[in-house]
Design a protein around this motif. Structure first.
Motif, PDB file in Angstrom:
ATOM      1  N   PHE A   1       1.568  -3.951 -20.526  1.00  0.00           N
ATOM      2  CA  PHE A   1       2.486  -3.361 -19.556  1.00  0.00           C
ATOM      3  C   PHE A   1       1.987  -3.731 -18.171  1.00  0.00           C
ATOM      4  O   PHE A   1       0.908  -3.299 -17.759  1.00  0.00           O
ATOM      5  N   LEU A   2       2.763  -4.549 -17.459  1.00  0.00           N
ATOM      6  CA  LEU A   2       2.338  -4.990 -16.142  1.00  0.00           C
ATOM      7  C   LEU A   2       3.531  -5.391 -15.300  1.00  0.00           C
ATOM      8  O   LEU A   2       4.635  -5.584 -15.811  1.00  0.00           O
ATOM      9  N   THR A   3       3.295  -5.491 -14.007  1.00  0.00           N
ATOM     10  CA  THR A   3       4.292  -6.039 -13.095  1.00  0.00           C
ATOM     11  C   THR A   3       3.660  -7.212 -12.375  1.00  0.00           C
ATOM     12  O   THR A   3       2.436  -7.277 -12.213  1.00  0.00           O
ATOM     13  N   CYS A   4       4.500  -8.137 -11.946  1.00  0.00           N
ATOM     14  CA  CYS A   4       4.040  -9.322 -11.224  1.00  0.00           C
ATOM     15  C   CYS A   4       4.571  -9.260  -9.795  1.00  0.00           C
ATOM     16  O   CYS A   4       5.718  -8.846  -9.577  1.00  0.00           O
ATOM     17  N   GLU A   5       3.744  -9.657  -8.857  1.00  0.00           N
ATOM     18  CA  GLU A   5       4.170  -9.767  -7.467  1.00  0.00           C
ATOM     19  C   GLU A   5       3.461 -10.949  -6.822  1.00  0.00           C
ATOM     20  O   GLU A   5       2.467 -11.455  -7.356  1.00  0.00           O
ATOM     21  N   ALA A   6       3.968 -11.381  -5.692  1.00  0.00           N
ATOM     22  CA  ALA A   6       3.354 -12.453  -4.917  1.00  0.00           C
ATOM     23  C   ALA A   6       2.835 -11.826  -3.629  1.00  0.00           C
ATOM     24  O   ALA A   6       3.578 -11.144  -2.921  1.00  0.00           O
ATOM     25  N   ILE A   7       1.540 -12.031  -3.343  1.00  0.00           N
ATOM     26  CA  ILE A   7       0.925 -11.401  -2.173  1.00  0.00           C
ATOM     27  C   ILE A   7       0.358 -12.459  -1.228  1.00  0.00           C
ATOM     28  O   ILE A   7      -0.045 -13.540  -1.645  1.00  0.00           O
ATOM     29  N   THR A   8       0.322 -12.097   0.047  1.00  0.00           N
ATOM     30  CA  THR A   8      -0.268 -12.973   1.061  1.00  0.00           C
ATOM     31  C   THR A   8      -1.793 -12.851   1.015  1.00  0.00           C
ATOM     32  O   THR A   8      -2.334 -11.914   0.400  1.00  0.00           O
ATOM     33  N   LEU A   9      -2.456 -13.748   1.705  1.00  0.00           N
ATOM     34  CA  LEU A   9      -3.911 -13.677   1.784  1.00  0.00           C
ATOM     35  C   LEU A   9      -4.350 -12.397   2.485  1.00  0.00           C
ATOM     36  O   LEU A   9      -5.322 -11.757   2.068  1.00  0.00           O
ATOM     37  N   ASP A  10      -3.626 -11.987   3.525  1.00  0.00           N
ATOM     38  CA  ASP A  10      -3.950 -10.726   4.208  1.00  0.00           C
ATOM     39  C   ASP A  10      -3.784  -9.527   3.275  1.00  0.00           C
ATOM     40  O   ASP A  10      -4.602  -8.608   3.280  1.00  0.00           O
ATOM     41  N   GLU A  11      -2.724  -9.537   2.471  1.00  0.00           N
ATOM     42  CA  GLU A  11      -2.522  -8.450   1.505  1.00  0.00           C
ATOM     43  C   GLU A  11      -3.639  -8.449   0.467  1.00  0.00           C
ATOM     44  O   GLU A  11      -4.149  -7.377   0.101  1.00  0.00           O
ATOM     45  N   ALA A  12      -4.046  -9.629   0.004  1.00  0.00           N
ATOM     46  CA  ALA A  12      -5.143  -9.719  -0.962  1.00  0.00           C
ATOM     47  C   ALA A  12      -6.414  -9.120  -0.371  1.00  0.00           C
ATOM     48  O   ALA A  12      -7.121  -8.364  -1.040  1.00  0.00           O
ATOM     49  N   GLN A  13      -6.703  -9.447   0.878  1.00  0.00           N
ATOM     50  CA  GLN A  13      -7.898  -8.903   1.535  1.00  0.00           C
ATOM     51  C   GLN A  13      -7.806  -7.381   1.634  1.00  0.00           C
ATOM     52  O   GLN A  13      -8.783  -6.678   1.388  1.00  0.00           O
ATOM     53  N   ARG A  14      -6.625  -6.870   1.965  1.00  0.00           N
ATOM     54  CA  ARG A  14      -6.446  -5.417   2.047  1.00  0.00           C
ATOM     55  C   ARG A  14      -6.638  -4.769   0.672  1.00  0.00           C
ATOM     56  O   ARG A  14      -7.283  -3.722   0.546  1.00  0.00           O
ATOM     57  N   TYR A  15      -6.118  -5.397  -0.386  1.00  0.00           N
ATOM     58  CA  TYR A  15      -6.288  -4.877  -1.744  1.00  0.00           C
ATOM     59  C   TYR A  15      -7.770  -4.827  -2.126  1.00  0.00           C
ATOM     60  O   TYR A  15      -8.204  -3.909  -2.814  1.00  0.00           O
ATOM     61  N   ILE A  16      -8.536  -5.827  -1.682  1.00  0.00           N
ATOM     62  CA  ILE A  16      -9.982  -5.819  -1.944  1.00  0.00           C
ATOM     63  C   ILE A  16     -10.627  -4.625  -1.238  1.00  0.00           C
ATOM     64  O   ILE A  16     -11.408  -3.877  -1.835  1.00  0.00           O
ATOM     65  N   GLU A  17     -10.291  -4.445   0.033  1.00  0.00           N
ATOM     66  CA  GLU A  17     -10.856  -3.328   0.808  1.00  0.00           C
ATOM     67  C   GLU A  17     -10.481  -1.977   0.212  1.00  0.00           C
ATOM     68  O   GLU A  17     -11.273  -1.042   0.249  1.00  0.00           O
ATOM     69  N   GLU A  18      -9.278  -1.882  -0.357  1.00  0.00           N
ATOM     70  CA  GLU A  18      -8.808  -0.629  -0.958  1.00  0.00           C
ATOM     71  C   GLU A  18      -9.329  -0.422  -2.381  1.00  0.00           C
ATOM     72  O   GLU A  18      -9.129   0.631  -2.965  1.00  0.00           O
ATOM     73  N   GLY A  19      -9.966  -1.447  -2.957  1.00  0.00           N
ATOM     74  CA  GLY A  19     -10.452  -1.348  -4.326  1.00  0.00           C
ATOM     75  C   GLY A  19      -9.396  -1.644  -5.373  1.00  0.00           C
ATOM     76  O   GLY A  19      -9.653  -1.510  -6.571  1.00  0.00           O
ATOM     77  N   ARG A  20      -8.206  -2.056  -4.964  1.00  0.00           N
ATOM     78  CA  ARG A  20      -7.150  -2.402  -5.924  1.00  0.00           C
ATOM     79  C   ARG A  20      -7.460  -3.739  -6.597  1.00  0.00           C
ATOM     80  O   ARG A  20      -7.024  -3.990  -7.708  1.00  0.00           O
ATOM     81  N   ILE A  21      -8.174  -4.597  -5.882  1.00  0.00           N
ATOM     82  CA  ILE A  21      -8.734  -5.822  -6.466  1.00  0.00           C
ATOM     83  C   ILE A  21     -10.239  -5.631  -6.478  1.00  0.00           C
ATOM     84  O   ILE A  21     -10.855  -5.458  -5.429  1.00  0.00           O
ATOM     85  N   CYS A  22     -10.835  -5.632  -7.694  1.00  0.00           N
ATOM     86  CA  CYS A  22     -12.295  -5.481  -7.765  1.00  0.00           C
ATOM     87  C   CYS A  22     -12.926  -6.301  -8.880  1.00  0.00           C
ATOM     88  O   CYS A  22     -14.142  -6.271  -9.043  1.00  0.00           O
ATOM     89  N   ASP A  23     -12.114  -7.039  -9.640  1.00  0.00           N
ATOM     90  CA  ASP A  23     -12.694  -7.834 -10.718  1.00  0.00           C
ATOM     91  C   ASP A  23     -13.155  -9.189 -10.177  1.00  0.00           C
ATOM     92  O   ASP A  23     -12.605  -9.710  -9.212  1.00  0.00           O
ATOM     93  N   ALA A  24     -14.173  -9.745 -10.829  1.00  0.00           N
ATOM     94  CA  ALA A  24     -14.814 -10.970 -10.345  1.00  0.00           C
ATOM     95  C   ALA A  24     -13.860 -12.153 -10.277  1.00  0.00           C
ATOM     96  O   ALA A  24     -13.877 -12.907  -9.303  1.00  0.00           O
ATOM     97  N   LYS A  25     -13.020 -12.336 -11.291  1.00  0.00           N
ATOM     98  CA  LYS A  25     -12.151 -13.518 -11.306  1.00  0.00           C
ATOM     99  C   LYS A  25     -11.156 -13.487 -10.159  1.00  0.00           C
ATOM    100  O   LYS A  25     -10.865 -14.518  -9.549  1.00  0.00           O
ATOM    101  N   THR A  26     -10.640 -12.306  -9.828  1.00  0.00           N
ATOM    102  CA  THR A  26      -9.665 -12.213  -8.744  1.00  0.00           C
ATOM    103  C   THR A  26     -10.345 -12.297  -7.384  1.00  0.00           C
ATOM    104  O   THR A  26      -9.825 -12.930  -6.462  1.00  0.00           O
ATOM    105  N   LEU A  27     -11.521 -11.703  -7.262  1.00  0.00           N
ATOM    106  CA  LEU A  27     -12.284 -11.866  -6.017  1.00  0.00           C
ATOM    107  C   LEU A  27     -12.578 -13.346  -5.773  1.00  0.00           C
ATOM    108  O   LEU A  27     -12.379 -13.859  -4.669  1.00  0.00           O
ATOM    109  N   LEU A  28     -13.034 -14.032  -6.819  1.00  0.00           N
ATOM    110  CA  LEU A  28     -13.315 -15.465  -6.704  1.00  0.00           C
ATOM    111  C   LEU A  28     -12.046 -16.224  -6.332  1.00  0.00           C
ATOM    112  O   LEU A  28     -12.069 -17.126  -5.489  1.00  0.00           O
ATOM    113  N   ALA A  29     -10.917 -15.861  -6.937  1.00  0.00           N
ATOM    114  CA  ALA A  29      -9.647 -16.525  -6.643  1.00  0.00           C
ATOM    115  C   ALA A  29      -9.252 -16.358  -5.184  1.00  0.00           C
ATOM    116  O   ALA A  29      -8.823 -17.309  -4.524  1.00  0.00           O
ATOM    117  N   VAL A  30      -9.395 -15.154  -4.653  1.00  0.00           N
ATOM    118  CA  VAL A  30      -9.035 -14.897  -3.257  1.00  0.00           C
ATOM    119  C   VAL A  30      -9.924 -15.715  -2.329  1.00  0.00           C
ATOM    120  O   VAL A  30      -9.437 -16.353  -1.385  1.00  0.00           O
TER     121      VAL A  30
END
Length: 189
Positions: A148-177
């Motif tokens: 169960f998931l949803t897909c979205e397209a995010i900007t680099l600024d949004e990705a950085q904000r998600y990291i700061e908020e803890g919404r992105i915290c896994d290694a593969k996605t951090l590496l991707a950003v």
């Protein structure tokens, strides 16, 4: 990575004396190995066996495709790049193409291998093969029955904000950003 035969020559090499299977699941297995240490003593190593996985940095109109899903081990919803485990005998590139379309509904017309990396070498053998594509066409999502998931397209600024908020915290996605940021700055990975 070095050839396993070369590793036997390294002074820190730990020779396996005994392996005890503990658990066999559909995604992982667990074993406890008794090893001979370089100093002649023995020790135990708990090892998680995993078939490996793929992940895709997919860029569409200067935005990165991500999926949002609940991760039970963390007890929270996470934003991650599309990813999934390798099926038995499956080549990583084929798995990356499959997982990208299954989770996002986009097909890659071409794909480039960036790196392969271990996730937790202290206790797991899992290797993730990371791919990049910006050559996308609309396909069709095909989620697994238990997915169960949803897909979205995010900007680099949004990705950085998600990291700061803890919404992105896994290694593969951090590496991707960070790889995406490097690509935008230099034109290469």
């Amino acid at each position: 990575m070095s050839d396993k035969n070369e590793q036997h020559l390294h002074p820190f090499y730990e020779k396996t004396l005994e392996t005890k299977p503990i658990f066999e699941g559909r995604m992982i297995s667990l074993q406890v190995d008794t090893v001979l240490l370089p100093n002649g003593e023995t020790a135990t190593r708990e090892i998680v066996r995993h078939p490996g996985a793929v992940a895709v940095v997919a860029i569409l109109d200067d935005k990165m495709l991500v999926v949002e899903q609940f991760r039970k081990p963390l007890e929270k919803v996470q934003v991650e790049i599309p990813a999934g485990k390798l099926d038995a005998g499956e080549e990583p590139e084929a798995a990356a193409l499959r997982e990208l379309e299954e989770e996002t509904g986009y097909r890659a017309r071409s794909i480039t291998h960036l790196r392969s990396f271990s996730t937790s070498p202290g206790f797991a053998e899992e290797i993730v093969h990371l791919y990049f594509t910006s050559d996308l066409e609309r396909g069709e999502m095909h989620l697994d029955d238990e997915e169960f998931l949803t897909c979205e397209a995010i900007t680099l600024d949004e990705a950085q904000r998600y990291i700061e908020e803890g919404r992105i915290c896994d290694a593969k996605t951090l590496l991707a950003v960070y790889a995406w940021r490097m690509y935008k700055l230099t034109g290469s990975f």
